[in-house]
Motif scaffolding. Structure first.
Motif, PDB file in Angstrom:
ATOM      1  N   GLY A  18      12.415   0.221   4.022  1.00 18.09           N
ATOM      2  CA  GLY A  18      13.356   1.121   3.380  1.00 18.09           C
ATOM      3  C   GLY A  18      12.709   2.173   2.522  1.00 18.09           C
ATOM      4  O   GLY A  18      11.606   2.615   2.788  1.00 18.09           O
ATOM      5  N   ASP A  19      13.436   2.546   1.469  1.00 18.70           N
ATOM      6  CA  ASP A  19      12.996   3.632   0.598  1.00 18.70           C
ATOM      7  C   ASP A  19      11.945   3.168  -0.395  1.00 18.70           C
ATOM      8  O   ASP A  19      11.929   2.015  -0.821  1.00 18.70           O
ATOM      9  CB  ASP A  19      14.186   4.218  -0.159  1.00 18.70           C
ATOM     10  N   ASN A  20      11.138   4.103  -0.788  1.00 16.99           N
ATOM     11  CA  ASN A  20      10.100   3.897  -1.779  1.00 16.99           C
ATOM     12  C   ASN A  20      10.655   4.321  -3.135  1.00 16.99           C
ATOM     13  O   ASN A  20      10.330   5.374  -3.648  1.00 16.99           O
ATOM     14  CB  ASN A  20       8.870   4.727  -1.390  1.00 16.99           C
ATOM     15  N   VAL A  21      11.541   3.501  -3.700  1.00 14.09           N
ATOM     16  CA  VAL A  21      12.201   3.851  -4.962  1.00 14.09           C
ATOM     17  C   VAL A  21      11.817   2.849  -6.042  1.00 14.09           C
ATOM     18  O   VAL A  21      12.590   1.985  -6.427  1.00 14.09           O
ATOM     19  CB  VAL A  21      13.739   3.918  -4.812  1.00 14.09           C
ATOM     20  N   GLY A  22      10.625   2.976  -6.541  1.00 13.58           N
ATOM     21  CA  GLY A  22      10.177   2.133  -7.627  1.00 13.58           C
ATOM     22  C   GLY A  22       9.949   0.682  -7.253  1.00 13.58           C
ATOM     23  O   GLY A  22       9.834  -0.178  -8.118  1.00 13.58           O
ATOM     24  N   SER A  23       9.879   0.380  -5.985  1.00  8.50           N
ATOM     25  CA  SER A  23       9.647  -0.987  -5.540  1.00  8.50           C
ATOM     26  C   SER A  23       8.169  -1.328  -5.675  1.00  8.50           C
ATOM     27  O   SER A  23       7.303  -0.486  -5.457  1.00  8.50           O
ATOM     28  CB  SER A  23      10.087  -1.139  -4.084  1.00  8.50           C
ATOM     29  N   THR A  24       7.888  -2.570  -6.040  1.00  9.91           N
ATOM     30  CA  THR A  24       6.485  -2.982  -6.132  1.00  9.91           C
ATOM     31  C   THR A  24       5.880  -3.192  -4.753  1.00  9.91           C
ATOM     32  O   THR A  24       4.673  -3.109  -4.592  1.00  9.91           O
ATOM     33  CB  THR A  24       6.352  -4.286  -6.942  1.00  9.91           C
ATOM     34  N   ARG A  25       6.715  -3.464  -3.753  1.00  9.33           N
ATOM     35  CA  ARG A  25       6.205  -3.634  -2.382  1.00  9.33           C
ATOM     36  C   ARG A  25       6.837  -2.557  -1.506  1.00  9.33           C
ATOM     37  O   ARG A  25       8.042  -2.496  -1.362  1.00  9.33           O
ATOM     38  CB  ARG A  25       6.560  -5.013  -1.839  1.00  9.33           C
ATOM     39  N   THR A  26       5.994  -1.712  -0.957  1.00 14.91           N
ATOM     40  CA  THR A  26       6.469  -0.679  -0.033  1.00 14.91           C
ATOM     41  C   THR A  26       5.820  -0.910   1.322  1.00 14.91           C
ATOM     42  O   THR A  26       4.833  -1.621   1.431  1.00 14.91           O
ATOM     43  CB  THR A  26       6.131   0.736  -0.544  1.00 14.91           C
ATOM     44  N   GLY A  27       6.375  -0.293   2.336  1.00  9.07           N
ATOM     45  CA  GLY A  27       5.846  -0.459   3.682  1.00  9.07           C
ATOM     46  C   GLY A  27       6.814  -1.223   4.557  1.00  9.07           C
ATOM     47  O   GLY A  27       8.026  -1.013   4.498  1.00  9.07           O
ATOM     48  N   VAL A  28       6.282  -2.147   5.346  1.00  2.00           N
ATOM     49  CA  VAL A  28       7.076  -2.874   6.335  1.00  2.00           C
ATOM     50  C   VAL A  28       6.909  -4.373   6.109  1.00  2.00           C
ATOM     51  O   VAL A  28       5.797  -4.861   5.937  1.00  2.00           O
ATOM     52  CB  VAL A  28       6.626  -2.502   7.769  1.00  2.00           C
ATOM     53  N   THR A  29       8.030  -5.100   6.117  1.00  2.00           N
ATOM     54  CA  THR A  29       8.023  -6.556   5.997  1.00  2.00           C
ATOM     55  C   THR A  29       8.383  -7.155   7.345  1.00  2.00           C
ATOM     56  O   THR A  29       9.363  -6.747   7.966  1.00  2.00           O
ATOM     57  CB  THR A  29       9.050  -7.023   4.944  1.00  2.00           C
ATOM     58  N   PHE A  30       7.602  -8.119   7.786  1.00  2.00           N
ATOM     59  CA  PHE A  30       7.828  -8.829   9.039  1.00  2.00           C
ATOM     60  C   PHE A  30       8.241 -10.264   8.691  1.00  2.00           C
ATOM     61  O   PHE A  30       7.539 -10.942   7.937  1.00  2.00           O
ATOM     62  CB  PHE A  30       6.559  -8.864   9.889  1.00  2.00           C
ATOM     63  N   PHE A  31       9.370 -10.711   9.221  1.00  2.00           N
ATOM     64  CA  PHE A  31       9.836 -12.068   8.961  1.00  2.00           C
ATOM     65  C   PHE A  31      10.027 -12.805  10.274  1.00  2.00           C
ATOM     66  O   PHE A  31      10.934 -12.505  11.047  1.00  2.00           O
ATOM     67  CB  PHE A  31      11.140 -12.057   8.167  1.00  2.00           C
ATOM     68  N   ASP A  32       9.140 -13.750  10.543  1.00  2.35           N
ATOM     69  CA  ASP A  32       9.248 -14.637  11.701  1.00  2.35           C
ATOM     70  C   ASP A  32      10.174 -15.768  11.274  1.00  2.35           C
ATOM     71  O   ASP A  32       9.757 -16.740  10.647  1.00  2.35           O
ATOM     72  CB  ASP A  32       7.868 -15.166  12.076  1.00  2.35           C
ATOM     73  N   TYR A  33      11.472 -15.608  11.589  1.00  2.00           N
ATOM     74  CA  TYR A  33      12.450 -16.562  11.071  1.00  2.00           C
ATOM     75  C   TYR A  33      12.373 -17.916  11.756  1.00  2.00           C
ATOM     76  O   TYR A  33      12.821 -18.915  11.208  1.00  2.00           O
ATOM     77  CB  TYR A  33      13.869 -15.988  11.086  1.00  2.00           C
ATOM     78  N   GLY A  34      11.797 -18.010  12.936  1.00  2.50           N
ATOM     79  CA  GLY A  34      11.619 -19.300  13.599  1.00  2.50           C
ATOM     80  C   GLY A  34      10.621 -20.173  12.855  1.00  2.50           C
ATOM     81  O   GLY A  34      10.772 -21.389  12.776  1.00  2.50           O
ATOM     82  N   ASN A  35       9.589 -19.545  12.298  1.00  2.00           N
ATOM     83  CA  ASN A  35       8.557 -20.276  11.555  1.00  2.00           C
ATOM     84  C   ASN A  35       8.666 -20.074  10.045  1.00  2.00           C
ATOM     85  O   ASN A  35       7.830 -20.579   9.296  1.00  2.00           O
ATOM     86  CB  ASN A  35       7.168 -19.830  12.027  1.00  2.00           C
TER      87      ASN A  35
END
Length: 173
Positions: A18-35
């Protein structure tokens, strides 16, 4: 991230950004929901992946295509390294991307100023129906059979990929 603009599903993994609005983590998050495993491609740590607002994500068998407010970033799927950045300097009509759709060897790119096609084979960009879409936002792109549906600031359109004809969608009622 505080504001999420896009959620993309890829082979058992949810990709969120999403947007880079004061977040400490920017970029892309990958969530392998099976594991139940998270991994990240952080932005802003290097010049090749700046901390930009991420608006859309697309993929093919080798790459993730990340549409940002600063252009297109192409990530290698295996190691998440940045392969290429494409911006106005490389021929984008506008750096502010809103939508992406990969169809065969072409990437359709919706910006706030029109629609373009990126061809990996020739490493080139081409405007699509510039008379119709110039200075118009292309919000979303969806492939149905051999038709690319285009959601734009001037209405919904069908681009027939076999004939390359564009038709405005008009409700008959």
């Amino acid at each position: 991230q505080n504001r999420v603009n896009t959620i993309f599903y890829s082979n058992g993994t949810l990709i969120v950004s999403g947007d880079n609005v004061g977040s400490t983590r920017t970029g892309v998050t990958f969530f392998d929901y099976g594991n139940n495993v998270f991994s990240y491609k952080a932005s802003g740590l290097s010049f090749d992946f700046p901390a930009e607002d991420i608006k859309c994500i697309e993929e093919d068998s080798e790459f993730y295509y990340i549409g940002t407010s600063g252009g297109l970033t192409i990530l290698d799927k295996e190691n998440l390294d940045v392969v290429k950045n494409i911006t106005e300097r490389n021929g984008l009509v506008d750096n502010r991307l809103l939508s992406l759709k990969k169809i065969k060897n072409k990437l359709y790119i919706g910006t706030i100023n029109g629609l373009q096609i990126y061809s990996e084979k020739t490493d080139s960009l081409k405007l699509v129906y510039s008379n119709q879409f110039q200075n118009q936002e292309i919000y979303d792109l969806e492939l149905v059979d051999s038709t690319l549906w285009i959601a734009s600031a001037v209405g919904a359109f069908q681009l027939h990929l076999d004939t390359h004809k564009l038709k405005k969608f008009v409700d008959p009622h």
